[in-house]
Design an enzyme around this catalytic site. Structure first.
Site, PDB file in Angstrom:
ATOM      1  N   SER A  70       0.851  -1.178   0.000  1.00 57.38           N
ATOM      2  CA  SER A  70       0.000   0.000   0.000  1.00 57.38           C
ATOM      3  C   SER A  70       0.899   1.244   0.000  1.00 57.38           C
ATOM      4  CB  SER A  70      -0.955  -0.028   1.199  1.00 57.38           C
ATOM      5  OG  SER A  70      -2.007   0.885   1.004  1.00 57.38           O
ATOM      6  N   ASP A  96      -8.659  -4.982  -5.985  1.00 62.43           N
ATOM      7  CA  ASP A  96      -8.214  -3.847  -5.188  1.00 62.43           C
ATOM      8  C   ASP A  96      -8.390  -2.527  -5.943  1.00 62.43           C
ATOM      9  OD1 ASP A  96      -6.951  -2.130  -3.450  1.00 62.43           O
ATOM     10  OD2 ASP A  96      -4.924  -2.731  -4.070  1.00 62.43           O
ATOM     11  N   HIS A 123      -6.324  -6.067  -1.796  1.00 59.37           N
ATOM     12  CA  HIS A 123      -5.241  -5.171  -1.409  1.00 59.37           C
ATOM     13  C   HIS A 123      -4.136  -5.910  -0.652  1.00 59.37           C
ATOM     14  CE1 HIS A 123      -3.792  -1.098  -1.014  1.00 59.37           C
ATOM     15  NE2 HIS A 123      -3.710  -1.175   0.301  1.00 59.37           N
TER      16      HIS A 123
END
Length: 486
Positions: A173, A430, A455
């Site tokens: 991320s 995601d 994700h």
């Protein structure tokens, strides 16, 4: 050994399946905490502290502070590589370097020494006495990258590591973005980087976020959601229907369609019920794990007597899963909480810091401005900009945001960075993949678009329930890392 366990706006701050600007509302942030599926020991990590400079870019500023890091040498053999897992917008969880996460599985294979470095201003890594806006000027991706570079060089000397030791940087991320940017800004300090689910393009109005949510829900379910939001908007326009909305959605404060900020926040909250589940569909997180999937949401939408009742059923499910008695969407309350500068506040778990970074570096405002999405049009990008004004009113203005986005993309290159030896895993489900690298940029800058995963799914411990695509994706990452270590 001392041990410690690391905008979409939804205001129930205890609800870990809900999001604030794409960040789940718990202390570990977007990457979360891994759920182990193995009984095998991967060693016990040690928590230590590293002295950092407050401002790496002002030699005259001699202030320092203590940054927290974890180290696991269970598999290390002299001459082996060093893996550095960068922390992101939350407290660093020691589980990442103790459980059978993908980075630890590769560490075992390559006899690597493993470090995890907590991001400044998050978790226990606190450069300043509080989170006042004047202190947050030292919170930036550039300072975080300089922290990592300083740490890498000091640790090399402190532990008498070979100057030729091969370092590989990892992140997921926002910290995945940092991993790629570390290789960009300090190419001599690492042989490669794995940047999982890493958004690289700074953008104010991130309209593609809800478009990917739409696609991940599927056409039939998305159509039901769209019908539900249309019906809800009609109801919200009739004052006589406001008590029904309170009843159906269990609101904490009476619905008031004349309060424009509360109205926008309400609709964004209901959209967030879907966005949070899609972003983490069938992952292997420990914290906030509810086992609710896209399938569950869509089953409720399909089986409800009306699409509007479907939205209410989904909301009931999310409230129940987070032990929330009511739906808290009050804008004024949210701003009050986010303005609290104390490290002891709930906002200090990462919400205030991440809001600051999105307001002054990245944008990433997940609005309803796109026409081809199912969530209506009542949480426009202006809502997110207003939040920046209200939370940082002594600091923020629109021109600052415009300049910040331009500067970030100029600094790092957006989706066309000049890199070597970086791989970008992304999941098709995601929503963040829209801002990442989805096709190879060169022979050494590769993309792995993993169908059916969400994700940072590649980073979590493997499970018997994993799709073949995820297993294959991990194997491709392992091949890249092995190539860098040759």
């Amino acid at each position: 050994m001392i041990r410690s366990l690391v905008l979409i706006v939804v205001l129930g701050l205890a609800a870990s399946t809900r999001l604030h600007r794409g960040r789940p509302l718990h202390k570990h942030g977007m990457l979360g905490e891994p759920r182990s599926t193995s009984r095998h020991s991967f060693g016990e990590a040690e928590i230590r502290w590293h002295t950092q400079r407050m401002n790496h870019f002002d030699p005259a500023d001699r202030r320092t502070w203590k940054q927290r890091y974890m180290v696991n040498d269970e598999f290390y053999r002299e001459g082996g590589p060093v893996f550095l897992l960068l922390g992101g917008e939350g407290e660093a969880s020691i589980s990442w370097v103790e459980k059978n996460t993908h980075v630890m599985l590769m560490a075992k294979k390559h006899n690597a020494l493993v470090f995890q470095l907590e991001h400044r201003f998050y978790g226990q890594s606190r450069p300043t006495s509080d989170l006042s806006t004047e202190n947050l000027v030292y919170l930036s991706s550039e300072q975080a990258l300089a922290d990592a570079a300083h740490f890498r060089n000091v640790i090399t000397n402190r532990r008498n590591l070979s100057p030729d030791a091969k370092w590989v940087v990892f992140g997921g991320s926002y910290s995945g973005s940092l991993a790629a940017w570390f290789k960009l800004k300090y190419p001599h300090l690492a042989v490669g980087a794995v940047a999982s689910s890493a958004p690289l393009l700074a953008i104010i109005d991130f309209q593609d976020y809800v478009r990917v949510v739409r696609d991940s829900l599927g056409s039939s379910c998305s159509a039901k959601v769209k019908d539900g939001f249309q019906a809800l908007q009609v109801k919200a326009a009739r004052r006589s229907s406001w008590p029904d909305i309170d009843n159906e959605f269990k609101t904490c404060v009476p619905f008031d369609g004349y309060n424009s900020l509360n109205l926008q926040n309400f609709f964004q909250t209901i959209a967030g019920n879907f966005e949070g589940i899609v972003q983490y569909n069938k992952d292997q997180r420990m914290e906030g794990r509810t086992n609710i999937s896209i399938d569950d949401l869509c089953r409720l939408m399909e089986n409800a007597p009306t699409p509007l009742e479907g939205l209410a059923s989904v909301n009931d499910l999310l409230l129940e899963s987070t032990d929330s008695k009511c739906l808290d969407y009050d804008y004024a309350k949210f701003v009050r909480e986010m303005r609290n500068v104390s490290y002891s506040s709930v906002a200090a778990e990462g919400g205030r810091q991440w809001t600051y970074q999105t307001c002054v570096e990245f944008g990433f405002f997940q609005s309803s401005d796109a026409e081809d999405q199912p969530f209506g049009d009542l949480f426009p990008v202006e809502l997110f900009i207003q939040q920046c004004r209200d939370i940082f009113d002594d600091f923020f203005d629109q021109s600052m945001l415009d300049n910040a986005i331009f500067r970030t993309n100029t600094e790092y290159g957006g989706q066309q960075p000049k890199l070597t030896n970086v791989t970008f895993p992304n999941g098709s489900i995601d929503p963040w993949h829209a801002l990442s690298i989805l096709k190879n940029l060169s022979d050494s800058v590769t993309a792995h678009f993993i169908e059916g995963t969400a994700h940072c799914a590649d980073m979590y411990p493997p499970s018997a329930e994993d799709d073949e695509t995820l297993t294959a994706g991990r194997q491709k990452i392992e091949a890249e890392v092995a190539k860098w270590l040759q």
